[in-house]
Design an enzyme around this catalytic site. Structure first.
Site, PDB file in Angstrom:
ATOM      1  N   GLU A  41      -2.120 -30.264 -17.682  1.00  0.00           N
ATOM      2  CA  GLU A  41      -0.763 -30.550 -18.130  1.00  0.00           C
ATOM      3  C   GLU A  41      -0.378 -32.028 -18.047  1.00  0.00           C
ATOM      4  O   GLU A  41       0.400 -32.515 -18.868  1.00  0.00           O
ATOM      5  CB  GLU A  41       0.243 -29.734 -17.302  1.00  0.00           C
ATOM      6  N   SER A  72      11.546  21.220  21.671  1.00  0.00           N
ATOM      7  CA  SER A  72      10.913  21.223  23.000  1.00  0.00           C
ATOM      8  C   SER A  72      10.427  19.859  23.449  1.00  0.00           C
ATOM      9  O   SER A  72       9.811  19.751  24.514  1.00  0.00           O
ATOM     10  CB  SER A  72       9.724  22.200  22.998  1.00  0.00           C
TER      11      SER A  72
END
Length: 675
Positions: free
Chosen positions: A83, A336
């Site tokens: 770029e 339980s």
């Protein structure tokens, strides 16, 4: 238009070089920069920094925070080579690139290269401006020049990498790396990096899921620029956009709600384990009735760090299971699972020892008459056996002696916040008559695993130093763990006896199935049921939740960490060797309570009014040791009675007291009236 573009570039370049420097500097310095601070997605990251979940920003876009240090240097080199190869030497505008672009435009009659630097592209992205007119290009140049004077090259690259579009709602390199390749940008291959270099120039026209040929061609041009090896050109491009990570979504929602201003939450969760536990939660409900959900929580009880938590099998309403509800935080009946704490408290109070004998027989406390789950009674057995078999009568007897308030205090000291449906705790809390969350039960068992005092569970990374109060002694905690480790693992699991101390539970009406256990390092809790509280017929903790518990242990580690050895002061003897008061459990009121096998007058009942027929009064007895003696108003009328049915010769009208004495001298009596 092309001529105007070319003349503009030439005038700009020549004008600067012809003595307009001061005016030019003033023009650049007066430029008002848009904010380089951008909104990024809120992120939740695991203990190793891996992304667990991200939230979208405005317009449903995903933009993940990224620094240059988090980016592969090879990607940056490729980006600059393709770029803007003079990025580190120009001042925001590259005169050479502009002249080349102008020459190509003038000679070929069309724009072949834009001449834009990375800084100019970053400026365009900041302002979200187009490039179709020379006024826009001039604005980008001015912004680029100003940015170069006020920002470092690293900051400019970070602006570009944060804003660059990559197709659809994806912005920024890091979001793109996850969307297209499912990974962080530090781990990109050369072919993957090349595609992400090419995409921002035409993010929709080159989207690989829609235009794979255009994506390949654009990638090939980048690879050619950097001289890539031939096999890189052959790699396929992704044909679909990947979903972003969505691990521990309930936790992520909770963290965002608690601290909405934080952009990043670092948690103790392990992403690898979380994925496995989430998959296990999904498999746990396969074949279950519609609407059944599951939740699993895994923690290291040595540190208090939560390593995985699945609040539901699916983070959706799929299957009617209300998947958006986090069942690790939902208040349910624990069934339980509180029994180990009851026994531990009883051990500490000197009420019983694991080898104390206790009677599992019918009992009532006013209108409350607890029953065992199967409706049967085992008679006299050891406390150890009573806990292993999860019988109901013994823990209720012990709770009666301890006091329900002491049990509630023990739960709070363990770091939990039990919720009572009413105001005052009663004996029913021993069998699940209290509200608890899965997270709280795991906290309780973490405390037992750590000898009665444990770090508070937390998902906040680095949170240390907070722990529960001591709620039971190390001896009592070990005794309970030793008993629970003697429960045989579910059939088909890889665990061996004694490796894991665990307890299952089923709440009233089969609404909740639980399994919670620990080894020497980890504690895990599993819950199955319907979030709306409707029953799941046939659901038992031992059958549904326990196998999932042991599968979860298999995913945490391939080898179990051993449970601790007994404390030096633990009393390990047989029942016969115990001190006499500990050999057999007797309540504090035992001296005033008939023995379970003492004689009982079944008929006539106390206070009965009978009509005299002249044939005598029938007598029916229960329990007691033969032979028995029957007295009426203190006078023996039957001696050496060896039957439980007899006729009493009572002729006098009015009140009479019938007394029965068995062979052990235990008595029962009733008063009747004969008319």
């Amino acid at each position: 238009m092309i001529r105007r573009y070319g003349l503009f570039a030439l005038v700009l370049i020549l004008g600067v070089g012809a003595g307009l420097r001061d005016q030019f500097d003033t023009w650049v310095d007066a430029t008002k920069l848009p904010s380089v601070l951008i909104e990024t997605s809120v992120e939740v990251r695991d203990r190793n920094g891996s992304l667990l979940r991200s939230f979208t920003v405005e317009d449903g876009r995903t933009r993940l925070a990224l620094s240059l240090a988090q980016t592969d240097p090879d990607f940056i080199a490729m980006l600059i080579a393709y770029e803007d190869k003079r990025f580190y030497s120009h001042a925001g505008v590259d005169p050479i690139a502009l002249l080349r672009a102008t020459r190509q435009a003038l000679w070929q009659g069309q724009v072949r290269s834009g001449g834009s630097t990375l800084t100019m592209q970053a400026a365009r992205l900041l302002e979200n401006s187009g490039t179709g007119h020379w006024q826009g290009k001039l604005r980008q140049m001015r912004l680029a020049l100003a940015m170069e004077r006020r920002l470092t090259k690293t900051q400019i690259l970070e602006v570009y990498l944060a804003h660059a579009p990559y197709g659809g709602p994806v912005e920024g390199l890091r979001a793109a790396s996850f969307a297209w390749f499912g990974k962080e940008p530090l781990r990109l291959s050369q072919a993957e990096a090349a595609l992400l270099v090419a995409l921002p120039q035409a993010p929709e026209a080159r989207r690989p899921d829609r235009h794979p040929l255009a994506a390949r061609d654009a990638r090939a041009r980048v690879l050619a620029r950097v001289g890539a090896m031939a096999h890189m050109y052959q790699a396929d491009v992704p044909r679909m956009m990947r979903p972003y990570p969505r691990l521990a979504p309930h936790l992520a929602d909770h963290l965002r709600a608690v601290d909405p201003s934080a952009l990043r939450h670092d948690v103790t969760i392990d992403a690898r384990l979380q994925a496995q536990i989430s998959a296990l939660a999904k498999r746990a409900v396969n074949g279950q009735p519609r609407g059944v959900s599951a939740a699993i929580l895994v923690a290291d009880h040595r540190t208090g760090e939560v390593l995985a938590r699945a609040g539901s099998p699916n983070y959706s309403a799929q299957g009617g299971a209300l998947g958006f509800v986090d069942m690790t935080r939902a208040t349910r009946s624990p069934g339980s699972t509180l029994k180990p704490l009851i026994y531990a408290l009883a051990f500490d109070q000197g009420l019983v020892h694991p080898d104390t004998l206790i009677n599992d027989a019918p009992v009532s406390f006013g209108r409350y008459a607890p029953q065992n789950f199967d409706g049967q009674f085992r008679g006299e057995l050891t406390v150890r056996e009573a806990l292993k078999f999860s019988l109901n009568i013994p823990p209720v007897l012990l709770t009666q002696e301890l006091g329900p308030a002491r049990l509630m205090a023990g739960l709070r000291a363990a770091g939990t916040a039990p919720k009572l449906p009413g105001g005052k705790p009663g004996l029913a809390i021993a069998l699940g008559g209290v509200g608890m969350t899965l997270e709280e039960l795991v906290q309780l068992y973490a405390g037992l695993a750590q000898g009665g005092e444990a770090p508070l569970l937390s998902t906040a990374l680095g949170r240390e130093g907070l722990s529960t109060r001591r709620f039971v002694s190390d001896v009592a905690a070990w005794q309970v763990g030793h008993i629970l480790s003697g429960i045989t693992p579910p059939a088909g699991t890889a665990a061996r006896d004694g490796e894991v101390a665990y307890k299952t539970g089923t709440s009233y009406g089969h609404r909740d199935a639980w399994a919670i256990g620990y080894d020497g390092a980890h504690v895990i809790g599993v819950w199955l049921g319907r979030p709306d509280g409707t029953p799941v017929p046939g659901a038992f903790g031992g059958e549904l939740a326990a196998p999932i518990l042991f599968e979860a242990f298999g995913r945490v580690a391939s080898k179990r960490t051993p449970l601790p050895n007994p404390p030096s002061d633990a009393l390990i003897v047989t029942t016969a060797a115990l001190p006499p008061p500990l050999q057999r459990f007797r309540s504090r009121t035992a001296a005033f309570t008939p023995a379970p096998d003492a004689p009982i007058v079944d008929f006539p009942p106390e206070g009965a009014i009978l009509r005299s027929t002249g044939d005598g009064i029938p007598l029916r007895l229960r329990a007691g040791v033969m032979p028995m003696t029957v007295l009426v108003n203190g006078v023996p009328v039957l001696t050496q009675l060896r039957q439980r049915n007899a006729m009493l010769d009572i002729s006098g009208l009015g009140f009479s007291r019938i007394s029965v004495v068995d062979a052990k001298g235990r008595a029962a009596q009733v008063e009747i009236r004969l008319d």
